[in-house]
Design a protein around this motif. Structure first.
Motif, PDB file in Angstrom:
ATOM      1  N   LEU A 286       3.052 -20.472  11.328  1.00  0.00           N
ATOM      2  CA  LEU A 286       3.272 -19.656  12.526  1.00  0.00           C
ATOM      3  C   LEU A 286       4.517 -20.116  13.274  1.00  0.00           C
ATOM      4  CD1 LEU A 286       2.357 -17.479  14.469  1.00  0.00           C
ATOM      5  CD2 LEU A 286       0.892 -19.145  15.587  1.00  0.00           C
TER       6      LEU A 286
ATOM      7  N   ALA B   9       7.510 -19.192  11.506  1.00  0.00           N
ATOM      8  CA  ALA B   9       7.817 -17.774  11.684  1.00  0.00           C
ATOM      9  C   ALA B   9       8.517 -17.549  13.012  1.00  0.00           C
ATOM     10  CB  ALA B   9       6.531 -16.946  11.625  1.00  0.00           C
TER      11      ALA B   9
ATOM     12  N   THR C  10      10.760 -13.873   8.760  1.00  0.00           N
ATOM     13  CA  THR C  10       9.878 -13.971   9.926  1.00  0.00           C
ATOM     14  C   THR C  10       8.574 -13.236   9.665  1.00  0.00           C
ATOM     15  OG1 THR C  10      11.891 -13.833  11.226  1.00  0.00           O
ATOM     16  CG2 THR C  10       9.817 -13.625  12.410  1.00  0.00           C
ATOM     17  N   VAL C  11       8.704 -11.969   9.283  1.00  0.00           N
ATOM     18  CA  VAL C  11       7.497 -11.159   9.093  1.00  0.00           C
ATOM     19  C   VAL C  11       6.699 -11.662   7.902  1.00  0.00           C
ATOM     20  CG1 VAL C  11       6.670  -8.824   8.726  1.00  0.00           C
ATOM     21  CG2 VAL C  11       8.641  -9.214  10.165  1.00  0.00           C
TER      22      VAL C  11
ATOM     23  N   LEU D 292       4.687 -14.477   8.926  1.00  0.00           N
ATOM     24  CA  LEU D 292       3.554 -14.005   9.743  1.00  0.00           C
ATOM     25  C   LEU D 292       2.446 -13.468   8.843  1.00  0.00           C
ATOM     26  CD1 LEU D 292       5.525 -12.306  12.615  1.00  0.00           C
ATOM     27  CD2 LEU D 292       3.933 -14.214  12.843  1.00  0.00           C
TER      28      LEU D 292
ATOM     29  N   SER E  58       2.208  -6.909   9.584  1.00  0.00           N
ATOM     30  CA  SER E  58       3.351  -7.394   8.816  1.00  0.00           C
ATOM     31  C   SER E  58       3.382  -6.729   7.452  1.00  0.00           C
ATOM     32  CB  SER E  58       3.333  -8.920   8.708  1.00  0.00           C
ATOM     33  OG  SER E  58       2.025  -9.387   8.640  1.00  0.00           O
TER      34      SER E  58
ATOM     35  N   PHE F 130       4.435 -10.482  18.754  1.00  0.00           N
ATOM     36  CA  PHE F 130       5.646 -10.983  18.101  1.00  0.00           C
ATOM     37  C   PHE F 130       5.851 -10.274  16.764  1.00  0.00           C
ATOM     38  CE2 PHE F 130       7.735 -14.043  15.279  1.00  0.00           C
ATOM     39  CZ  PHE F 130       8.925 -14.180  15.969  1.00  0.00           C
ATOM     40  N   THR F 131       4.725 -10.130  16.032  1.00  0.00           N
ATOM     41  CA  THR F 131       4.816  -9.428  14.753  1.00  0.00           C
ATOM     42  C   THR F 131       5.348  -8.023  14.958  1.00  0.00           C
ATOM     43  OG1 THR F 131       2.845 -10.629  14.123  1.00  0.00           O
ATOM     44  CG2 THR F 131       3.528  -8.855  12.675  1.00  0.00           C
TER      45      THR F 131
ATOM     46  N   SER G 166       8.705  -6.631  13.546  1.00  0.00           N
ATOM     47  CA  SER G 166       8.594  -5.494  12.638  1.00  0.00           C
ATOM     48  C   SER G 166       9.499  -4.362  13.077  1.00  0.00           C
ATOM     49  CB  SER G 166       7.152  -5.009  12.588  1.00  0.00           C
ATOM     50  OG  SER G 166       6.321  -6.020  12.100  1.00  0.00           O
TER      51      SER G 166
END
Lengths: 492, 120, 496, 92
Positions: free
Chosen positions: C15, C18, C116-117, C120, C147, D75-76, D80
């Motif tokens: 996390l 990310a 990043t995604v 996640l 995600s 955040f996701t 995204s």
């Protein structure tokens, strides 16, 4: 007595490791072929060294690993396994020599792949011979199918592709659909998959279920080419001749009948077979194959195809012998594994030799070829005689025992089947011999003179032809092992 | 029976709301309308959660001086639903972003037209 | 000791990486890959540690914020989820190592946010697996889903957007169903902790609320695991997603969903309830049987390799569910084992499919002709995994199939055994088609044109993970006792 | 109106309504949900967390990790949307 010994594993591993060496030396053909010969000799030496042990009634076992609880990858070299292994590994030596001659004189492509796959195929064959339980057997059985696939499709042409597809569909398809199913059912009912002399299924399930499982097994071992699951074998004749010779006359098809015999003797056991009347049922069932395949053979003009149908017919002899469940019958069946191997490989070698020398594949083109290639055709004659069962060639021995076995079983019908199939054999082999020796060469022979094939090709086929004759006069090594097998099976 | 209906009417309202949203989600042709349906669908669930925690005569679960004896409503569903709302908003954001991209690519947000465009 | 905190660190490490990836990415976008590898390796290490600890001492309970359950959130790790954790982290590591060049090529301008995604997604998957609180599970489920929608949507072709949209709609329906079910359970028990729920529920088994909750859980998870006939989102999503994403989703995300389903069925509810009282497992096994057949048949019809693999996934999920549905010890062993085995096989296959796209741009199975000469090792890996799917003995596919067959026959359920056998044959058909293409040379024209075959093997970071996965397909097929040790304990725990 | 969606929706609605039969009445103070975990928050949260608002207390402390998850969801979503939309031109 069971002796723990690593020899069975070594016998399997030697050619598996060897295939690595073959691939590694792909740039140096002489070295590569040197490895092949060396490995085949080593393999035979290991297998042969087990003969005394099994003759004294012992067997060698080795557990490699427990695959999952209760099921191991385990090897056992008993008399029956050694019998098959000796046959296959001995003929591999000769085939290796022959392969070298054949592949080089035809300048074939992908020879490394060819030799490597061959070596692994032999590993798989020996694995089948020495498997101690059905899962191990199944494993090597599948390996054998997969590794012979590149050999069958060696030509890489669309036809080879089609043939390979059929080969795989029959062999892999039936083994997944029927064999695996039968194995799981066996395990569910018997709680074990180990081969054992008295069989393991006695009383494990209702007779009807046992019969069903039995037929699942028979259908699952399509390598035995029992009709109606035979048609992969003629199709596989597209492979180079040495492949047809060793694999489709000895290793692959015999692996099929060997497995079926394992089922009859070691999973069901003689008692259960006879109490369920499965023996006689099987005998009639394969009789159909014996006769019909011979009739098919009569109609083939392509030499290899005729040999293939002949093989289909002869394979069922082995099963017929075992299914008789009499001492002589079983000995005859088991002996026929070796006898047919020697003779049929000779015939295939001859077909290859003719192809190398003249590029001819059809019987109708063979007029007078006996004069050009006397050695080859002489060997062919020996092989044919053996197929028909004429002394002094080995075919007589196994056929004699088979007839004896049928007589012991008081079954006139089977005697008629055997005799008429011998007649049919004569009917489709002798014309070839006659044509070769007594007809004049056709006008269309082009200017180029046909000579005997190279030595590497001719010597092996002479060796196997001589082997077929020696087996008639001196069948003891094989016969003694066969006796031990039958004693164990009946005594157990 | 009356008592039964009076006791449960809140659930039924949420179920009806939910069915409306759900229908829009699976039956509408317009991609944005589907998202609107999705929002109704999720909001219905929020209502349901909140009504789980309700206590007759209860007050907001905040401790005031001198109010030690009052009945508070159950705070847990509130907490959960705060999280769920955030999740719903985030889902809406992502799906809307996808719809924007779809619009850029296809020039339409009607599902049947998009499927037609994909066929070609 | 820091090891005590591994359960939470397992989540927090990916996390935080990310969260920090966008920052690191501004320095140099190449660092993102290293960050991802680093954090996932750490997670793998921790999950292995946890697995080991669980094997020795049994269930681990970790109280977040030190609030005792059921008041606070609990991370509860038993045999089942420690096993799934290791699978997820391991596959994730393999796929991440592989991802470097593939992402570089397919998403050159999006690398930073991709990682990043992606991280996640991994975080979410691990969170679902590790948590012992059912609402917390929902939250992580949504992190994963969001995600996943995005990662699917960034595929090259515009079909990816539509696939992603449909995935998002169905995914939201499924998540909301689960949320409703959680609400229903909370309403009658007043708790959200799974262990607490399992003690509170038995007296309420006759309650219609509980029954409805079970139904909505099953419906919701069925969409997430793509159980036929709710699999409709899966084929398009897997086909059009970037290669790396297809691989990670196929190998881990449906598996984790299957885990969550098993968790709810067997530990929130009880085997006694779902097997004896409502017998939902019986229905499940029939649905699974249909999934197996339909998935396999549809796979045969495909020409796009990724789509074929996607349909094959539908069938394979059927295997897992069939094992659960038959709910005998043997079949559950098979089903649980298949979670691992299928993850290995499908990861290999999807990575190879991606590698081929990376090198040659080929997706059509017919165009695979002669690839053996160009990418021998990669194709060897594909062959191994494909044979494993078919169930050739000596591979992982055989082991799980064996147990499933045994489980079906042991109960006398011949139909399911026949379904398994039939599906193996169907798989033989569609995988062999590919293998055949790989090993037969191109039409002679091409060979003549080149003059010789040029090898175009992959960069090492792509090749090595593929080979390791393929190797494991064989190694764990022969050394099957290693996974079976833990899987045996799991099935003992679930239905023993 | 499309028939299949209607059918699906009605099935879902029926299932949910079936579930309500055994539900506690609206606002029932003795509903199980109000008896098990919640009382502890109501009684002790001020003392244990020092926050007068129980919702805040549960959100930030007892179930703080849900809230961490919640922020992660945001955040996701942010990442995204960035991944989807922040782009000069999409290659077709």
């Amino acid at each position: 007595m069971e002796i723990v010994s690593i020899k069975p594993l070594l016998a399997i591993l030697v050619s598996l490791v060897g295939s690595g060496l073959i691939i590694a030396s792909s740039r140096n053909p002489n070295l590569r072929e040197g490895w092949t010969i060396l490995i085949s000799l080593a393999k035979f030496a290991i297998v042969a060294s087990m003969v005394p042990t099994v003759l004294s009634g012992n067997k060698m076992v080795y557990t490699l690993i427990e695959l999952f609880p209760g099921i191991e990858i385990k090897f056992r070299a008993d008399a029956f396994g050694v019998f098959f292994a000796v046959t296959a590994s001995f003929l591999w030596i000769i085939t290796s020599l022959y392969s070298i001659g054949y592949m080089r004189s035809l300048n074939e492509h992908s020879q490394t792949r060819y030799f490597a796959a061959f070596a692994i195929a032999l590993s798989a064959t020996i694995g089948i011979a020495f498997a101690a339980n059905l899962v191990t057997l199944f494993m090597f059985y599948e390996l054998l199918t997969l590794v012979t696939f590149p050999l069958v499709t060696h030509k890489d042409t669309p036809e080879a592709r089609q043939a390979g597809r059929k080969y795989l569909a029959y062999l892999l398809g039936t083994s997944i659909a029927f064999q695996l199913f039968a194995i799981v059912l066996t395990y569910t009912f018997a709680g074990t998959l180990e081969f054992s002399e008295g069989g393991i299924l006695r009383g494990a399930a209702p007779p009807l279920v046992l019969t069903l499982i039995y037929f699942l097994f028979i259908a699952g071992f399509a390598k035995a080419a029992i009709m109606p699951l035979h048609s992969w074998l003629p199709t596989a004749m597209i492979a180079p001749t040495p492949v047809s010779a060793l694999l489709h006359a000895v290793a692959v098809v015999k692996a099929g009948v060997f497995s079926i015999l394992r089922i009859i003797f070691y999973i069901y056991g003689v008692d259960l077979m006879s109490s369920l009347n499965l023996g006689i049922l099987t005998a009639y069932f394969v009789s159909f194959t014996i006769i019909v395949a011979s009739l098919f053979a009569l109609t083939q003009d392509n030499l290899k195809l005729r040999l293939a149908y002949s093989t289909i017919s002869q394979l069922s002899y082995v099963i017929l012998g075992a299914a008789l469940l009499t001492t002589s019958g079983m000995i005859g069946g088991i002996m026929h594994i070796a006898v047919h191997a020697f003779s049929k490989i000779t015939l295939f070698f001859c077909a290859g030799s003719i192809y190398v020398a003249s590029h001819k594949t059809n019987i109708s083109e063979l007029s007078g070829i006996g004069k050009k290639m006397p050695l080859t055709m002489l060997a062919f004659t020996v092989g044919s005689l053996s197929m028909v069962g004429v002394p002094p060639v080995a075919g007589f021995i196994s056929k004699w025992y088979l007839l004896l076995g049928s007589a012991e079983a008081h079954n006139m019908l089977l005697i008629i089947v055997l005799l008429s199939s011998s007649l049919l054999n004569a009917a489709y082999f002798f014309p070839i011999v006659c044509k070769a020796f007594f007809e004049e060469p056709a006008e269309t022979f082009d200017g180029e003179e046909i000579k005997e094939a190279p030595l590497f090709v001719v010597i092996p086929l002479i060796l196997t032809a001589i082997g077929s004759i020696i087996l008639f006069f001196y069948p003891q090594p094989f016969l003694r092992i066969a006796y031990v097998v039958v004693q164990n099976v009946i005594g157990g | 029976m009356i008592e039964f209906i009076l006791g449960k009417y809140n659930y039924w309202i949420y179920i009806i709301l939910m069915m409306i949203g759900f229908y829009a989600m699976i039956a509408k042709n317009n991609l944005v309308k589907k998202i609107i349906g999705m929002n109704i669908f999720q909001t219905a669930v929020f209502l349901f959660y909140i009504s789980i925690g309700d206590v007759k005569g209860g007050t907001a679960p905040i401790v005031w001086e001198g109010m030690e004896k009052v009945i508070y409503v159950n705070p847990v569903p509130h907490v959960l639903i705060l999280t769920a709302i955030v999740v719903a908003v985030s889902t809406t954001a992502v799906t809307l972003a996808v719809v924007i991209r779809i619009y850029e690519e296809f020039g339409t947000i009607e599902e049947d037209r998009i499927l037609e465009a994909l066929e070609d | 000791m820091i090891t005590e905190h591994f359960p939470i660190l397992l989540i927090v490490v990916p996390l935080t990486s990310a969260l920090s990836t966008p920052l690191i990415g501004t320095l140099n976008k190449k660092y993102c890959w290293y960050t991802a590898i680093f954090s996932i390796s750490l997670s793998l290490f921790m999950s292995l540690y946890i697995l080991n600890a669980v094997m020795h001492t049994g269930r681990i309970s970790y109280w977040l914020g030190n609030w005792e359950p059921p008041y606070g959130i609990e991370y509860a790790i038993d045999y089942l989820n420690s096993y799934v954790l290791v699978i997820v982290t391991f596959i994730a590591l393999a796929v991440t190592i592989y991802s470097k060049w593939s992402v570089e090529k397919e998403l050159p301008e999006k690398t930073v946010l991709f990682y990043t995604v992606y991280l996640l997604l991994i975080t979410g998957l691990l969170g679902i697996t590790i948590t012992g609180d059912i609402f917390n599970l929902y939250v992580f489920l949504e992190i994963t889903s969001l995600s996943a929608y995005t990662l699917v949507a960034i595929g090259k072709k515009r079909n990816a957007l539509v696939a992603s949209y449909n995935y998002a709609i169905l995914g939201t329906i499924s998540a909301t169903f689960i949320l409703i079910a959680i609400g229903y359970l909370y309403m009658v028990t007043g708790t959200l902790n799974m262990a607490d729920l399992s003690t509170k529920l038995p007296p309420l088994y006759d309650s219609k609320v509980v029954l409805t909750a079970l139904a909505f859980f099953m419906a919701g998870f069925s969409i997430k695991v793509a159980l036929f006939p709710l699999h409709v989102w899966l084929p398009d999503a897997y086909t059009h997603a970037p290669s790396v994403v297809s691989a990670i989703l196929a190998a881990t995300s449906t598996k984790v969903a299957a885990y969550a389903m098993i968790r709810v069925m067997f530990t929130v509810f009880s085997p006694e309830f779902i097997i004896v009282r409502v017998n939902i497992t019986h229905i499940l096994s029939w649905i699974a049987a249909f999934a197996i057949i339909v998935g396999s048949v549809l796979a045969i019809a495909q020409v796009d390799i990724k789509k074929m693999l996607a349909y094959s996934s539908v069938a394979q999920i059927g295997y897992i569910m069939l094992g659960i549905g038959l709910s005998t010890k043997l079949s559950v062993t098979g089903g649980i084992l298949h979670i691992l085995n299928h993850a290995l096989m499908k990861a290999t296959l999807f990575l190879v499919a991606g590698a081929v796209i990376y090198k040659t741009g080929i997706r059509n199975i017919e165009e695979y002709r002669g690839l053996r000469r160009e990418m021998p090792l990669t194709m060897l890996a594909f062959t191994i995994a494909a044979l494993s799917m078919i169930g050739v003995p000596g591979t992982v596919g055989f082991v799980s199939k064996w147990y499933l067959l045994l489980g079906a026959l042991h109960e006398g359920k011949w139909v399911f055994a026949l379904v398994l056998i039939l599906s193996s044959l169907l798989m033989l058909v569609y995988f062999w088609r590919v293998i055949e293409n790989i090993y037969f040379p191109k039409m002679h024209v091409a060979v003549a044109m080149d003059g010789g075959d040029k090898k175009k093997e992959l960069p090492y970071t792509m090749l090595v993970p593929i080979l390791i996965l393929a190797l494991l397909c064989i190694a764990l097929g022969i050394l099957a006792f290693i996974p079976l040790k833990i899987v045996g304990m799991i099935s003992q725990m679930l239905v023993g | 109106m499309k028939l299949l969606p209607i059918f699906v929706v009605i099935i879902m609605g029926a299932a949910l309504i079936y579930g309500t039969i055994d539900m506690p009445n609206f606002g029932d103070p003795n509903a199980p949900a109000n008896l098990h975990v919640a009382p502890r928050y109501i009684e002790k949260s001020l003392e244990e967390t020092g926050v007068p608002n129980m919702v805040t207390a549960v959100l930030a402390s007892y179930r703080g990790y849900d809230t961490l998850g919640e922020t992660t969801v945001i955040f996701t979503a942010g990442a995204s949307v960035g991944l989807l939309l922040r782009r000069k031109k999409w290659t077709r």
